[in-house]
Design a protein around this motif. Structure first.
Motif, PDB file in Angstrom:
ATOM      1  N   SER A 112      11.135  -5.695   3.230  1.00 32.44           N
ATOM      2  CA  SER A 112      10.427  -5.701   4.504  1.00 32.44           C
ATOM      3  C   SER A 112       9.082  -5.000   4.332  1.00 32.44           C
ATOM      4  O   SER A 112       8.795  -4.418   3.282  1.00 32.44           O
ATOM      5  CB  SER A 112      11.264  -5.005   5.579  1.00 32.44           C
ATOM      6  N   ALA A 113       8.257  -5.061   5.368  1.00 29.98           N
ATOM      7  CA  ALA A 113       6.906  -4.485   5.300  1.00 29.98           C
ATOM      8  C   ALA A 113       6.985  -2.971   5.402  1.00 29.98           C
ATOM      9  O   ALA A 113       6.780  -2.379   6.469  1.00 29.98           O
ATOM     10  CB  ALA A 113       6.031  -5.063   6.398  1.00 29.98           C
ATOM     11  N   TRP A 114       7.272  -2.342   4.280  1.00 27.68           N
ATOM     12  CA  TRP A 114       7.422  -0.894   4.216  1.00 27.68           C
ATOM     13  C   TRP A 114       6.684  -0.374   2.995  1.00 27.68           C
ATOM     14  O   TRP A 114       6.911  -0.828   1.877  1.00 27.68           O
ATOM     15  CB  TRP A 114       8.908  -0.523   4.150  1.00 27.68           C
ATOM     16  N   ALA A 115       5.776   0.582   3.190  1.00 23.94           N
ATOM     17  CA  ALA A 115       4.966   1.120   2.098  1.00 23.94           C
ATOM     18  C   ALA A 115       5.707   2.235   1.370  1.00 23.94           C
ATOM     19  O   ALA A 115       6.459   3.000   1.986  1.00 23.94           O
ATOM     20  CB  ALA A 115       3.639   1.640   2.638  1.00 23.94           C
ATOM     21  N   THR A 116       5.475   2.342   0.059  1.00 24.19           N
ATOM     22  CA  THR A 116       6.084   3.396  -0.750  1.00 24.19           C
ATOM     23  C   THR A 116       5.007   4.126  -1.541  1.00 24.19           C
ATOM     24  O   THR A 116       3.880   3.633  -1.698  1.00 24.19           O
ATOM     25  CB  THR A 116       7.113   2.804  -1.739  1.00 24.19           C
ATOM     26  N   GLU A 117       5.380   5.289  -2.065  1.00 25.10           N
ATOM     27  CA  GLU A 117       4.442   6.055  -2.878  1.00 25.10           C
ATOM     28  C   GLU A 117       4.088   5.314  -4.171  1.00 25.10           C
ATOM     29  O   GLU A 117       2.937   5.351  -4.625  1.00 25.10           O
ATOM     30  CB  GLU A 117       5.030   7.431  -3.196  1.00 25.10           C
ATOM     31  N   ASP A 118       5.069   4.637  -4.759  1.00 28.79           N
ATOM     32  CA  ASP A 118       4.799   3.881  -5.984  1.00 28.79           C
ATOM     33  C   ASP A 118       3.784   2.774  -5.726  1.00 28.79           C
ATOM     34  O   ASP A 118       2.889   2.528  -6.550  1.00 28.79           O
ATOM     35  CB  ASP A 118       6.091   3.281  -6.536  1.00 28.79           C
ATOM     36  N   GLN A 119       3.924   2.110  -4.592  1.00 26.93           N
ATOM     37  CA  GLN A 119       2.956   1.072  -4.238  1.00 26.93           C
ATOM     38  C   GLN A 119       1.553   1.664  -4.088  1.00 26.93           C
ATOM     39  O   GLN A 119       0.577   1.106  -4.601  1.00 26.93           O
ATOM     40  CB  GLN A 119       3.361   0.387  -2.938  1.00 26.93           C
ATOM     41  N   ALA A 124      -0.465   2.701   4.285  1.00 29.45           N
ATOM     42  CA  ALA A 124       0.780   2.439   5.006  1.00 29.45           C
ATOM     43  C   ALA A 124       0.532   1.579   6.237  1.00 29.45           C
ATOM     44  O   ALA A 124       1.314   0.680   6.556  1.00 29.45           O
ATOM     45  CB  ALA A 124       1.451   3.753   5.396  1.00 29.45           C
ATOM     46  N   ALA A 125      -0.575   1.830   6.929  1.00 33.84           N
ATOM     47  CA  ALA A 125      -0.911   1.029   8.111  1.00 33.84           C
ATOM     48  C   ALA A 125      -1.176  -0.418   7.714  1.00 33.84           C
ATOM     49  O   ALA A 125      -0.752  -1.357   8.403  1.00 33.84           O
ATOM     50  CB  ALA A 125      -2.116   1.627   8.824  1.00 33.84           C
ATOM     51  N   MET A 126      -1.883  -0.633   6.591  1.00 38.50           N
ATOM     52  CA  MET A 126      -2.170  -1.981   6.131  1.00 38.50           C
ATOM     53  C   MET A 126      -0.887  -2.765   5.882  1.00 38.50           C
ATOM     54  O   MET A 126      -0.789  -3.956   6.196  1.00 38.50           O
ATOM     55  CB  MET A 126      -3.003  -1.932   4.850  1.00 38.50           C
ATOM     56  N   VAL A 127       0.110  -2.094   5.329  1.00 32.64           N
ATOM     57  CA  VAL A 127       1.369  -2.756   5.001  1.00 32.64           C
ATOM     58  C   VAL A 127       2.272  -2.901   6.217  1.00 32.64           C
ATOM     59  O   VAL A 127       2.849  -3.976   6.467  1.00 32.64           O
ATOM     60  CB  VAL A 127       2.097  -1.976   3.883  1.00 32.64           C
ATOM     61  N   GLU A 128       2.397  -1.831   6.989  1.00 34.33           N
ATOM     62  CA  GLU A 128       3.454  -1.760   7.996  1.00 34.33           C
ATOM     63  C   GLU A 128       3.047  -2.212   9.391  1.00 34.33           C
ATOM     64  O   GLU A 128       3.903  -2.614  10.184  1.00 34.33           O
ATOM     65  CB  GLU A 128       3.985  -0.322   8.058  1.00 34.33           C
ATOM     66  N   GLU A 129       1.758  -2.152   9.716  1.00 38.02           N
ATOM     67  CA  GLU A 129       1.335  -2.524  11.062  1.00 38.02           C
ATOM     68  C   GLU A 129       1.178  -4.039  11.145  1.00 38.02           C
ATOM     69  O   GLU A 129       0.088  -4.593  11.030  1.00 38.02           O
ATOM     70  CB  GLU A 129       0.029  -1.815  11.435  1.00 38.02           C
ATOM     71  N   ARG A 152       6.431  -9.866   4.511  1.00 36.34           N
ATOM     72  CA  ARG A 152       7.274  -9.398   3.414  1.00 36.34           C
ATOM     73  C   ARG A 152       6.403  -8.767   2.328  1.00 36.34           C
ATOM     74  O   ARG A 152       5.266  -9.177   2.108  1.00 36.34           O
ATOM     75  CB  ARG A 152       8.086 -10.549   2.817  1.00 36.34           C
ATOM     76  N   VAL A 153       6.976  -7.773   1.661  1.00 36.62           N
ATOM     77  CA  VAL A 153       6.352  -7.171   0.487  1.00 36.62           C
ATOM     78  C   VAL A 153       7.098  -7.686  -0.738  1.00 36.62           C
ATOM     79  O   VAL A 153       8.326  -7.572  -0.818  1.00 36.62           O
ATOM     80  CB  VAL A 153       6.409  -5.636   0.535  1.00 36.62           C
ATOM     81  N   LEU A 154       6.363  -8.249  -1.668  1.00 36.90           N
ATOM     82  CA  LEU A 154       6.956  -8.730  -2.910  1.00 36.90           C
ATOM     83  C   LEU A 154       6.524  -7.793  -4.035  1.00 36.90           C
ATOM     84  O   LEU A 154       5.333  -7.666  -4.325  1.00 36.90           O
ATOM     85  CB  LEU A 154       6.518 -10.162  -3.211  1.00 36.90           C
TER      86      LEU A 154
END
Length: 285
Positions: free
Chosen positions: A101-108, A134-139, A145-147
């Protein structure tokens, strides 16, 4: 009982700023907010008309005296990889794709920072911090989807090599943003992610992969023209790219329609059936 009534979207125009693709040009965007119950329908409908999503905004170029930016998409059923693209697939055959899902991580974010510092140190995103990432990914108000693309190093340790943020449209996958490990540029990871998106769209029965904008005359965009079955959105219709050299970024004083005319010609989701009144909804920022 409360009922949500359809609302007509408001369209705005950004102030001109230097174009990131063609030297000496000024960029301007037409945009609208993406929100509420109609967000997915708006994303689906306007993407077919050359718009792109950035967080909760849909936009497309609307420059005052230039129309070089052309929205591009690949017809999945007709795509055939070139010899060099088959080599890219072979080089990355051990890569594993994980869809989340559209969720940002530290590794990303760590990979994103390395990518920017190496490839776009002077670009508009160069100063993005972890919260903005994180806003770019999650908002996102739509199906996003994040691949993540994972490979093993020489010691067998799993490494995040590339990331692609994609929207799931009703007729395809739309690549919102992608980045990769600059230390593995020989793997052509940018092209590999597009090839993988084509394979994924084919697997789930979606006819198109949307690539964003192709700009004739911009070296940054040359790679998109190397994909077969590429279509561009021009003069209100999708058409084959044909010979890339036949397209020009030259300007013409009558090449750009007035903003009000551009907005009036837009098709909106059927649930938003009220007519658009350009003089009422256009605002200059």
């Amino acid at each position: 009982m409360r009922h949500s009534l359809p609302t007509i979207p408001q369209f705005y125009v950004t102030a001109p700023q230097p174009c990131p693709y063609l030297d000496g040009r000024m960029e301007r965007k037409l945009f609208t907010a993406l929100q509420g119950e109609q967000a997915e329908a708006m994303n689906d409908t306007l993407s077919k008309q050359g718009f792109r999503r950035s967080q909760n905004v849909l936009y497309r170029p609307s420059c005052a005296d230039c129309c070089a930016c052309l929205s591009a998409r690949i017809r999945v059923a007709d795509f055939q990889p070139s010899r060099s693209q088959r080599r890219v697939l072979k080089r990355n055959s051990a890569m594993q794709r994980y869809v989340t899902s559209a969720w940002a991580t530290e590794d990303q974010y760590d990979l994103f920072r390395r990518y920017l510092d190496s490839r776009h140190a002077d670009g508009g995103m160069a100063d993005m911090d972890v919260f903005e990432f994180a806003a770019m990914v999650e908002e996102t108000p739509v199906r996003t989807r994040v691949l993540e693309y994972i490979a093993q190093d020489e010691t067998g340790r799993r490494q995040l090599r590339a990331v692609c943020l994609s929207d799931v449209l009703d007729d395809g996958l739309s690549l919102v943003y992608s980045f990769f490990d600059p230390d593995h540029s020989a793997l052509s990871l940018g092209s590999y992610m597009i090839l993988d998106q084509i394979a994924l769209a084919r697997k789930v029965g979606l006819p198109y992969v949307y690539l964003g904008y192709w700009v004739p005359g911009s070296p940054k965009m040359d790679y998109k023209a190397k994909f077969s079955a590429l279509e561009i959105y021009h003069d209100g219709a999708w058409r084959d790219l044909g010979d890339p050299s036949s397209h020009s970024s030259a300007t013409h004083p009558l090449s750009v329609k007035p903003i009000a005319e551009q907005v009036a010609s837009l098709n909106l989701p059927k649930t938003l059936s009220a007519p658009i009144t350009p003089t009422r909804i256009i605002r200059d920022l």
